[in-house]
Design an enzyme around this catalytic site. Structure first.
Site, short mmCIF file in Angstrom:
data_model
loop_
_atom_site.label_atom_id
_atom_site.label_comp_id
_atom_site.label_asym_id
_atom_site.label_seq_id
_atom_site.Cartn_x
_atom_site.Cartn_y
_atom_site.Cartn_z
N ASP A 82 13.35 -4.83 -44.17
CA ASP A 82 12.23 -3.94 -44.14
C ASP A 82 12.71 -2.54 -44.62
OD1 ASP A 82 9.63 -2.95 -43.38
OD2 ASP A 82 10.38 -2.25 -41.44
N GLU A 134 5.49 -0.52 -51.54
CA GLU A 134 4.81 0.40 -51.09
C GLU A 134 4.22 1.52 -52.18
OE1 GLU A 134 5.96 2.08 -47.02
OE2 GLU A 134 4.86 3.84 -47.72
N HIS A 204 1.74 -0.53 -42.24
CA HIS A 204 2.80 0.00 -41.43
C HIS A 204 2.53 1.09 -40.53
CE1 HIS A 204 6.48 -1.39 -44.21
NE2 HIS A 204 5.42 -1.92 -44.81
N ALA A 228 6.99 -1.71 -34.63
CA ALA A 228 8.49 -1.42 -34.36
C ALA A 228 8.54 -0.72 -32.95
CB ALA A 228 9.12 -0.64 -35.42
N THR A 229 8.07 0.66 -32.95
CA THR A 229 8.14 1.65 -31.89
C THR A 229 7.29 0.96 -30.66
OG1 THR A 229 7.86 3.32 -33.62
CG2 THR A 229 7.62 3.84 -31.27
O1 G3H Z 1 8.27 -1.10 -40.96
C1 G3H Z 1 7.87 -0.96 -39.88
C2 G3H Z 1 6.76 -0.51 -39.33
O2 G3H Z 1 5.75 0.23 -40.28
C3 G3H Z 1 6.71 0.18 -38.00
O3 G3H Z 1 6.10 1.10 -37.72
O4 G3H Z 1 7.32 1.87 -35.60
O5 G3H Z 1 5.04 2.94 -36.21
O6 G3H Z 1 5.11 0.62 -35.53
P1 G3H Z 1 6.03 1.81 -36.18
ZN ZN Z 2 7.12 0.87 -42.18
#
Ligand code: G3H
Ligand code: ZN
Length: 275
Positions: A82, A134, A204, A228-229
């Site tokens: 990623d 992207e 994303h 992710a977060t």
């Molecule tokens: O590439 C990873 C994501 O875009 C995660 O983003 O941490 O805001 O969920 P996020």
């Molecule tokens: Zn991302």
């Protein structure tokens, strides 16, 4: 079972379903995401970011562990690199057997983004590796929120034709790392991008987007949903609660296990929203 990313994302895009793509920082994340996906009966993407690689100092240990976890899974699991900005890291990911990569040249000029992405696509396609790129920078990657960034549908169509990418990450109102609480998804723009762009679209910065908006984004045309977060938030809250309950604990398995269980439950919940 370890599955090529194309075989997970392609059918989902054709059927109008979302695919959860969750970031792995520690071994526990990979275990938790797979456990959550197995409980949901859904395929999933495990993704290792260039930032996570920097944290560990190398790609190979985490990549090999994640591939082994994917391989042992009872549900289809893809392993993806990623936000790579380093073409050398992309080559390493290909050599290690990851099924896909995201090459992120979105901060470059359009011309340079096309040129560098096309070179990455050439190498990856020669090894049957699927490529996401992207266009139109999604904010928040370096602590900077760019709430106004948007991807132009006509330019997105030209970008895909010029580079040969298999999926496209687009800026439609989200921001990385929950940096804004006022993320407003531009559903109309998602529908226009869907109509113009012949490959699956990637959202994303999906952490913190309300469930109903995620559902609407998938209906409007988003396929791969990166989170992710939100998982780190669940993990850390569970660890904090465990440490507060048991201040004398010293065995790391006790509180990391609590974090892992919380992430698995969150993944199952999110996959229920997306599919
Ligand atoms: O590439 C990873 C994501 O875009 C995660 O983003 O941490 O805001 O969920 P996020
Ligand atoms: Zn991302």
């Amino acid at each position: 079972m370890l599955t090529p990313t194309a075989e997970i994302v392609g059918p989902a895009a054709a059927a109008g379903r979302g695919v959860g793509a969750f970031n792995v920082i520690q071994l526990e994340h990979a275990q938790a995401v797979v456990a959550g996906a197995e409980a949901a009966g859904a395929p999933v993407v495990l993704q290792l970011s260039e930032n996570a690689v920097r944290y560990h100092g190398a790609l190979e240990p985490l990549a090999r562990a994640t591939l082994a976890i994917a391989h042992a899974s009872s549900t289809p699991v893809a392993v993806h690199l990623d936000h790579a900005t380093d073409a050398g890291l992309v080559r390493e990911a290909v050599a290690l057997g990851l099924g896909s990569v995201m090459y992120d040249a979105s901060t470059m000029s359009y011309v340079d983004n096309v040129a560098t992405t096309a070179a990455v696509v050439e190498h990856c396609h020669a090894h049957d590796v699927w490529v996401e790129a992207e266009l139109g920078e999604v904010g928040g990657k370096d602590g900077v929120h760019a709430p106004g960034a948007r991807t132009d549908p006509g330019q997105a169509r030209s970008f895909v034709a010029a580079t040969g990418v298999d999926a496209l990450a687009v800026a439609v109102g989200t921001s990385h790392a929950m940096l804004t609480k006022d993320a407003a998804l531009d559903l109309d723009l998602i529908a226009r991008l869907r109509a113009e762009v012949p490959v699956p679209l990637v959202l994303h910065g999906s952490s913190g987007v309300p469930d109903d908006d995620l559902r609407r984004a998938v209906v409007a045309g988003m396929t791969k949903i990166n989170i992710a977060t939100q998982l780190n938030k669940a993990f850390t809250a569970a660890v904090r609660a465990h440490l507060a309950d048991d201040p004398l604990v010293v065995d790391t398995r006790k509180y990391l296990g609590a974090g892992r269980d919380a992430v698995a439950a969150e993944v199952t919940r999110v996959l229920g929203v997306l599919t």
